[in-house]
Design a protein around this motif. Structure first.
Motif, PDB file in Angstrom:
ATOM      1  N   GLU B 193     -34.166 -36.593  -1.202  1.00  0.00           N
ATOM      2  CA  GLU B 193     -33.088 -35.982  -1.216  1.00  0.00           C
ATOM      3  C   GLU B 193     -32.067 -36.488  -0.308  1.00  0.00           C
ATOM      4  N   GLU B 194     -32.714 -36.762   1.019  1.00  0.00           N
ATOM      5  CA  GLU B 194     -32.138 -37.175   2.235  1.00  0.00           C
ATOM      6  C   GLU B 194     -31.410 -38.521   1.929  1.00  0.00           C
ATOM      7  N   GLN B 195     -32.544 -39.492   1.479  1.00  0.00           N
ATOM      8  CA  GLN B 195     -32.293 -40.916   1.654  1.00  0.00           C
ATOM      9  C   GLN B 195     -31.398 -41.259   0.203  1.00  0.00           C
ATOM     10  N   PHE B 196     -31.497 -40.274  -0.661  1.00  0.00           N
ATOM     11  CA  PHE B 196     -30.792 -40.774  -2.043  1.00  0.00           C
ATOM     12  C   PHE B 196     -30.183 -39.848  -2.456  1.00  0.00           C
ATOM     13  N   PRO B 197     -28.900 -39.162  -1.520  1.00  0.00           N
ATOM     14  CA  PRO B 197     -28.051 -37.959  -2.245  1.00  0.00           C
ATOM     15  C   PRO B 197     -27.391 -38.421  -3.413  1.00  0.00           C
ATOM     16  N   GLU B 198     -26.895 -39.545  -3.601  1.00  0.00           N
ATOM     17  CA  GLU B 198     -26.040 -39.839  -4.785  1.00  0.00           C
ATOM     18  C   GLU B 198     -26.881 -40.432  -5.981  1.00  0.00           C
ATOM     19  N   ALA B 199     -28.328 -40.845  -5.807  1.00  0.00           N
ATOM     20  CA  ALA B 199     -28.851 -41.404  -6.991  1.00  0.00           C
ATOM     21  C   ALA B 199     -29.296 -40.379  -8.115  1.00  0.00           C
ATOM     22  N   ALA B 200     -29.419 -40.526  -9.219  1.00  0.00           N
ATOM     23  CA  ALA B 200     -30.273 -39.809 -10.286  1.00  0.00           C
ATOM     24  C   ALA B 200     -31.804 -39.851  -9.940  1.00  0.00           C
ATOM     25  N   LYS B 201     -32.539 -38.957  -9.864  1.00  0.00           N
ATOM     26  CA  LYS B 201     -33.828 -39.319  -9.706  1.00  0.00           C
ATOM     27  C   LYS B 201     -34.601 -38.520 -10.893  1.00  0.00           C
ATOM     28  N   LEU B 202     -35.771 -39.562 -11.129  1.00  0.00           N
ATOM     29  CA  LEU B 202     -36.685 -38.867 -12.222  1.00  0.00           C
ATOM     30  C   LEU B 202     -37.753 -38.812 -11.692  1.00  0.00           C
ATOM     31  N   VAL B 203     -38.510 -37.634 -11.351  1.00  0.00           N
ATOM     32  CA  VAL B 203     -39.714 -37.591 -10.571  1.00  0.00           C
ATOM     33  C   VAL B 203     -40.982 -37.212 -11.885  1.00  0.00           C
ATOM     34  N   ILE B 204     -41.796 -38.157 -11.913  1.00  0.00           N
ATOM     35  CA  ILE B 204     -42.868 -37.860 -12.637  1.00  0.00           C
ATOM     36  C   ILE B 204     -44.174 -37.152 -12.082  1.00  0.00           C
ATOM     37  N   THR B 205     -44.522 -36.206 -12.540  1.00  0.00           N
ATOM     38  CA  THR B 205     -45.554 -35.283 -11.922  1.00  0.00           C
ATOM     39  C   THR B 205     -46.321 -34.349 -12.783  1.00  0.00           C
ATOM     40  N   HIS B 206     -47.803 -34.077 -12.289  1.00  0.00           N
ATOM     41  CA  HIS B 206     -48.568 -33.138 -12.760  1.00  0.00           C
ATOM     42  C   HIS B 206     -48.497 -32.023 -12.052  1.00  0.00           C
ATOM     43  N   ASP B 207     -47.818 -32.038 -11.033  1.00  0.00           N
ATOM     44  CA  ASP B 207     -47.680 -30.933  -9.939  1.00  0.00           C
ATOM     45  C   ASP B 207     -46.686 -30.098 -10.234  1.00  0.00           C
ATOM     46  N   ILE B 208     -46.848 -28.808 -10.496  1.00  0.00           N
ATOM     47  CA  ILE B 208     -45.998 -27.693 -10.675  1.00  0.00           C
ATOM     48  C   ILE B 208     -45.104 -27.311  -9.390  1.00  0.00           C
ATOM     49  N   ALA B 209     -45.719 -27.734  -8.226  1.00  0.00           N
ATOM     50  CA  ALA B 209     -44.942 -27.422  -6.888  1.00  0.00           C
ATOM     51  C   ALA B 209     -43.988 -28.349  -6.619  1.00  0.00           C
ATOM     52  N   VAL B 210     -44.278 -29.602  -7.097  1.00  0.00           N
ATOM     53  CA  VAL B 210     -43.305 -30.506  -6.930  1.00  0.00           C
ATOM     54  C   VAL B 210     -41.938 -30.312  -8.025  1.00  0.00           C
ATOM     55  N   ALA B 211     -42.495 -29.935  -9.142  1.00  0.00           N
ATOM     56  CA  ALA B 211     -41.418 -29.572 -10.070  1.00  0.00           C
ATOM     57  C   ALA B 211     -40.516 -28.553  -9.721  1.00  0.00           C
ATOM     58  N   LYS B 212     -41.025 -27.502  -9.015  1.00  0.00           N
ATOM     59  CA  LYS B 212     -40.209 -26.566  -8.484  1.00  0.00           C
ATOM     60  C   LYS B 212     -39.199 -26.955  -7.629  1.00  0.00           C
ATOM     61  N   LEU B 213     -39.200 -28.083  -6.789  1.00  0.00           N
ATOM     62  CA  LEU B 213     -38.317 -28.464  -5.805  1.00  0.00           C
ATOM     63  C   LEU B 213     -37.246 -29.448  -6.607  1.00  0.00           C
TER      64      LEU B 213
END
Lengths: 228, 298
Positions: B193-213
């Motif tokens: 978030e800090e390094q890419f505040p302007e970029a659209a970010k697609l995060v592929i994960t199987h981790d619910i804890a990461v999805a929460k963020l």
């Protein structure tokens, strides 16, 4: 059932285990947790005979299976099996899954002929919740969850007394993790075996284990046992 | 809109048949927003990423789909190649495996910075700045190291530093936190978030804890969309039985199993394991506010 006494291991000048002692009783799920790189896998590798300890000894049912001075007793130690973190780690990428099973069965003389070997594989597949069709695939044609079930089935082939799960579910999604853990519990505890769960996931270890060992911050010893 | 994605049908050619990997998954992503794609292994998450990056395996094809990046269709390898690593940036699952073992961190960073037109002393200065920005207290120590001299966490930070050597408009991170402990996951997502505040970010994960963020979550099963909505609400009050099963499998919820309950397949990829399924099931789209889900039972 399994007892480790004063185990120590160093790699060069880096002391990873020092004076580590523990006990795993029959039918128990024992957890070991600590941060990455602290020595959890080193301990597992000593129990499986992949590494020899620098000090200390390991006993299975009161019989010595390894120590700093004696060679690992494979015929006894085969009752300790391990499932690794990487689902594909125990599969040969160039070999159909069934051929991997045949190779193990032949080498360890676990079945007198191919028909009985196939029957044994079928029973194991059923136990880990996979169809027999999957054994005709190559490893890259199956999912991570399926590969981890195959790895477990290969361990169960030896009817182990202790199954070590070394971060075995950390690469799996939550639902596959829950299904894999449930199947390991069914398969091991129903036949009086024990499970050693090694993980950096404190919540997982606390949820599942009857007894927990924690590596301390000096990377040297298992220091604490928490009753659930 | 940075990304407008419609998978159409992504299918793989097998020895005697074709298998559908992703079926009509569609979403869009605005500047500065983060979308998590979650689902079990084999749910099609990585195939979606590969189809955006034009990196589908040779036996896999995308039919009837469309990928619009900043309103322009991403067609042709030349267009894609000019964007990859510059405006369209990929962060891989395993930093250690991704880095070239024969090249130092410096060589990796220089390559990316040269794409931005930097030359001479500016290369070393910027490379050190990028390493400092991702949390290396002494970048001078790290820049000369080879990948095998880094820990998994350090390698993962180097991949973020590499991604930061770009003008990223769209960032795709594929299971970036696999094998990291919870604290490290939170740190990684904060760094992104800090390094890419302007970029659209697609995060592929199987981790619910990461999805929460992430701000929004899209849940996939068997290549189909199951549920979509703001992460906080979706994960706290899931509506689709599949999302409920994923949440129920978490340690804090008792690691509930999702066994196969019926032999036959149904209209929904979760049909065989769904505790709420019935013969009358229709995976029709339901909507309430920002939340969407594809199930007639819930």
């Amino acid at each position: 059932m399994i007892r480790g006494e004063h185990l120590g291991k160093a790699f060069g000048s880096c002391q990873v285990l020092e004076d580590v002692s523990f006990q795993i009783a029959q039918g128990q799920i024992v957890g070991v947790y600590g941060a990455s790189g602290i020595g959890k896998s080193t301990l597992a590798k000593i129990l499986c005979g992949v590494l020899r300890p620098d000090t200390g000894q390991v006993y299975l049912d009161g019989e010595l299976i390894c120590s700093a001075r004696t060679k690992y007793r494979r015929e006894k130690g085969i009752q300790i099996q391990m499932v690794y973190q990487q689902p594909y780690a125990s599969l040969d990428h160039s070999q159909k899954i069934i051929d991997g099973f045949y190779e193990l069965i032949r080498y360890h003389r676990l079945a007198p002929n191919k028909a009985l070997a196939r029957e044994r594989i079928g029973t194991l597949m059923e136990e880990v919740g996979l169809s027999m069709e999957i054994v005709n695939h190559l490893p890259h044609q199956i999912s991570g969850g399926e590969a981890q079930r195959i790895a477990i089935a290969k361990c169960l082939l030896f009817a182990p007394r202790l199954l070590i799960l070394d971060e075995a579910t950390s690469m799996l999604d939550v639902s596959t993790q829950a299904n894999v853990i449930a199947l390991v519990k069914r398969a091991m505890l129903s036949r009086g075996g024990s499970i050693l769960l090694i993980s950096h996931d404190k919540e997982l270890v606390e949820h599942l284990c009857d007894q927990i060992y924690v590596f301390d911050d000096k990377k040297l010893r298992i220091k604490e046992r928490i009753e659930p | 809109m940075v990304l407008e994605y419609d998978s159409g049908q992504i299918t793989a050619g097998l020895a005697r048949s074709r298998r559908t990997l992703v079926d009509r998954a569609a979403f869009s992503l605005e500047e500065g927003r983060t979308l998590a794609l979650i689902g079990e292994t084999g749910s099609g998450k990585t195939m979606i990423a590969m189809s955006i990056l034009g990196l589908l395996p040779s036996n896999v094809t995308m039919e009837g789909g469309q990928v619009l990046f900043l309103g322009q269709e991403l067609t042709g390898r030349r267009t894609l190649r000019s964007l990859l690593g510059v405006e369209l940036v990929y962060i891989p699952q395993n930093g250690l495996e991704f880095l070239d073992p024969s090249r130092t961190v410096r060589r990796h960073l220089y390559d990316s910075l040269k794409k931005l037109g930097l030359r001479g002393k500016a290369l070393e200065r910027t490379a050190l700045e990028k390493l400092a920005a991702v949390g290396f207290p002494d970048p001078g120590q790290v820049i000369g190291k080879y990948p095998f001299q880094l820990s998994g966490g350090m390698a993962q930070r180097v991949t973020i530093a590499l991604a930061a050597c770009s003008r990223a408009r769209l960032l795709i991170a594929d299971e970036p936190t696999n094998g990291l402990d919870h604290q490290a996951k939170v740190r990684f997502m904060a760094l992104l978030e800090e390094q890419f505040p302007e970029a659209a970010k697609l995060v592929i994960t199987h981790d619910i804890a990461v999805a929460k963020l992430c701000q929004t979550t899209l849940v996939l099963c068997g290549g189909r969309m199951m549920e979509r909505g703001p992460s906080a609400a979706l994960l706290a009050r899931p509506r689709h039985p599949y999302t409920k099963a994923l949440i129920g499998a978490l340690v804090e919820n008792g690691m509930q199993e999702t066994p196969v309950l019926r032999p036959q397949n149904g209209p929904c990829p979760f049909f065989r394991r769904c505790p709420e399924a019935a013969p009358s099931c229709v995976p029709a789209r339901q909507q309430a506010g920002d939340a969407q889900w594809w199930c007639s039972r819930s």
